[in-house]
Enzyme design. Structure first.
Site, PDB file in Angstrom:
ATOM      1  N   HIS A  33      39.026  38.379  52.450  1.00 17.34           N
ATOM      2  CA  HIS A  33      39.923  37.344  51.796  1.00 17.34           C
ATOM      3  C   HIS A  33      39.473  35.883  52.156  1.00 17.34           C
ATOM      4  O   HIS A  33      39.149  34.779  51.415  1.00 17.34           O
ATOM      5  CB  HIS A  33      41.297  37.549  51.207  1.00 17.34           C
ATOM      6  CG  HIS A  33      41.101  38.880  50.945  1.00 17.34           C
ATOM      7  ND1 HIS A  33      42.411  39.647  51.461  1.00 17.34           N
ATOM      8  CD2 HIS A  33      40.789  39.672  49.660  1.00 17.34           C
ATOM      9  CE1 HIS A  33      42.414  40.636  50.299  1.00 17.34           C
ATOM     10  NE2 HIS A  33      41.205  40.771  49.218  1.00 17.34           N
TER      11      HIS A  33
ATOM     12  N   LYS B 171      51.950  48.721  39.771  1.00 20.62           N
ATOM     13  CA  LYS B 171      50.770  48.727  40.763  1.00 20.62           C
ATOM     14  C   LYS B 171      51.845  48.337  41.950  1.00 20.62           C
ATOM     15  O   LYS B 171      52.472  47.841  42.155  1.00 20.62           O
ATOM     16  CB  LYS B 171      49.858  47.842  40.796  1.00 20.62           C
ATOM     17  CG  LYS B 171      48.714  48.821  41.463  1.00 20.62           C
ATOM     18  CD  LYS B 171      47.903  47.520  41.980  1.00 20.62           C
ATOM     19  CE  LYS B 171      46.795  47.470  43.039  1.00 20.62           C
ATOM     20  NZ  LYS B 171      45.533  46.846  42.441  1.00 20.62           N
TER      21      LYS B 171
ATOM     22  N   ARG C 215      31.667  43.207  47.477  1.00 18.37           N
ATOM     23  CA  ARG C 215      31.159  44.271  49.132  1.00 18.37           C
ATOM     24  C   ARG C 215      30.361  44.607  48.978  1.00 18.37           C
ATOM     25  O   ARG C 215      28.723  44.774  50.097  1.00 18.37           O
ATOM     26  CB  ARG C 215      32.505  44.731  49.446  1.00 18.37           C
ATOM     27  CG  ARG C 215      33.267  43.644  50.189  1.00 18.37           C
ATOM     28  CD  ARG C 215      34.872  44.604  49.950  1.00 18.37           C
ATOM     29  NE  ARG C 215      35.300  44.639  48.609  1.00 18.37           N
ATOM     30  CZ  ARG C 215      36.430  45.181  48.288  1.00 18.37           C
ATOM     31  NH1 ARG C 215      37.249  45.543  49.181  1.00 18.37           N
ATOM     32  NH2 ARG C 215      37.149  45.401  47.629  1.00 18.37           N
TER      33      ARG C 215
ATOM     34  N   SER D 257      41.915  46.029  51.162  1.00 20.56           N
ATOM     35  CA  SER D 257      43.078  45.832  51.602  1.00 20.56           C
ATOM     36  C   SER D 257      43.373  47.369  52.038  1.00 20.56           C
ATOM     37  O   SER D 257      44.577  47.196  53.073  1.00 20.56           O
ATOM     38  CB  SER D 257      44.798  45.261  50.839  1.00 20.56           C
ATOM     39  OG  SER D 257      43.760  44.174  50.403  1.00 20.56           O
TER      40      SER D 257
HETATM   41  P1  ADP Z   1      41.789  43.170  43.271  1.00 21.90           P
HETATM   42  O1  ADP Z   1      43.667  44.181  43.000  1.00 21.90           O
HETATM   43  O2  ADP Z   1      41.519  42.084  42.382  1.00 21.90           O
HETATM   44  O3  ADP Z   1      40.844  43.925  43.697  1.00 21.90           O
HETATM   45  P2  ADP Z   1      42.294  42.411  46.331  1.00 21.90           P
HETATM   46  O4  ADP Z   1      42.661  41.399  47.182  1.00 21.90           O
HETATM   47  O5  ADP Z   1      41.705  43.839  46.827  1.00 21.90           O
HETATM   48  O6  ADP Z   1      42.509  42.819  44.274  1.00 21.90           O
HETATM   49  O7  ADP Z   1      40.202  41.086  46.215  1.00 21.90           O
HETATM   50  C1  ADP Z   1      40.132  40.450  45.884  1.00 21.90           C
HETATM   51  C2  ADP Z   1      38.933  39.724  45.404  1.00 21.90           C
HETATM   52  O8  ADP Z   1      38.712  39.358  47.122  1.00 21.90           O
HETATM   53  C3  ADP Z   1      37.616  40.298  45.247  1.00 21.90           C
HETATM   54  O9  ADP Z   1      36.959  39.813  44.435  1.00 21.90           O
HETATM   55  C4  ADP Z   1      37.409  41.645  46.100  1.00 21.90           C
HETATM   56  O10 ADP Z   1      36.200  41.817  45.773  1.00 21.90           O
HETATM   57  C5  ADP Z   1      37.278  40.672  47.163  1.00 21.90           C
HETATM   58  N1  ADP Z   1      37.584  41.128  48.727  1.00 21.90           N
HETATM   59  C6  ADP Z   1      38.498  42.359  48.958  1.00 21.90           C
HETATM   60  N2  ADP Z   1      37.475  42.420  49.958  1.00 21.90           N
HETATM   61  C7  ADP Z   1      36.823  41.268  50.227  1.00 21.90           C
HETATM   62  C8  ADP Z   1      36.194  41.450  51.937  1.00 21.90           C
HETATM   63  N3  ADP Z   1      36.153  42.789  52.677  1.00 21.90           N
HETATM   64  N4  ADP Z   1      34.860  41.063  51.279  1.00 21.90           N
HETATM   65  C9  ADP Z   1      34.764  40.113  50.705  1.00 21.90           C
HETATM   66  N5  ADP Z   1      35.807  40.335  49.897  1.00 21.90           N
HETATM   67  C10 ADP Z   1      36.793  41.220  48.940  1.00 21.90           C
END
Ligand code: ADP
Length: 173
Positions: free
Chosen positions: A29, A53, A103, A141
């Site tokens: 992120h 959630k 990803r 996450s």
């Molecule tokens: P959501 O539940 O909306 O997917 P996340 O917090 O999991 O929320 O992810 C938010 C954004 O960050 C999404 O666009 C996801 O694809 C991106 N993201 C998550 N992990 C990574 C990573 N390791 N590298 C790049 N982008 C990421």
């Protein structure tokens, strides 16, 4: 750029919006936020508050962890929580750009569907995808939570303050 004649009026986007759950913030992120700031100058990180959630970190904790990480980037990174439709949140900020990270090919189906739905709801909002760096492509996450709560080392996957917060969740659980 000047608008001429009958051409569609082009208005510049203000801040770009990077929405997500951020439960918790990972280095993946952080990288997407930094790269978005390099392009747009200002990024609003939208922390989704979805009561249906279950999250490990509360909305306030998730916001605070991101704010702490970007404390030195005032004016470039703003962190706020939101609930409800993403397009309503984006419009309330007078923004037109949603950033999402990609990803793997497996992210694509869901992300493309969301982008299309959001375009249907709000045609002027564009979703832009930034590909994850190779070294972050395995980080999510949920994987970080699993590793940390089992006592594994998450150094290099999350900022140090997030690693500490994960440790204290483990102690409490
Ligand atoms: P959501 O539940 O909306 O997917 P996340 O917090 O999991 O929320 O992810 C938010 C954004 O960050 C999404 O666009 C996801 O694809 C991106 N993201 C998550 N992990 C990574 C990573 N390791 N590298 C790049 N982008 C990421």
């Amino acid at each position: 750029m000047t608008n001429t004649g009958t051409k569609k009026r082009i208005t510049p986007a203000s801040a770009a919006v990077f929405p997500g759950s951020f439960d918790p913030l990972t280095n993946g992120h952080v990288d997407i936020i930094e790269r978005s700031v390099a392009i747009f100058g200002h990024v609003v990180v939208g922390v989704l508050n979805n009561p249906s959630k279950k999250s490990l970190f509360s909305e306030e904790e998730r916001v605070a962890l991101i704010k702490r990480e970007f404390a030195g980037s005032q004016g470039h990174v703003t962190v706020v929580s939101f609930s409800g439709l993403l397009v309503d949140f984006v419009q309330s900020l007078k923004s037109r750009v949603v950033i999402r990270g990609l990803r793997a090919i497996s992210d694509f189906d869901y992300e493309a569907q969301m982008a299309l739905i959001n375009r249907k709801l709000a045609p002027t909002i564009e979703t832009l995808f930034l590909t994850a760096r190779e070294e972050h492509s395995y980080i999510s996450s949920s994987v970080v939570k699993q590793v940390a709560l089992l006592g594994g080392d998450v150094t290099g996957m999350v900022p140090a303050s997030v690693a500490r917060a994960l440790k204290s969740k483990r102690v409490k659980s």
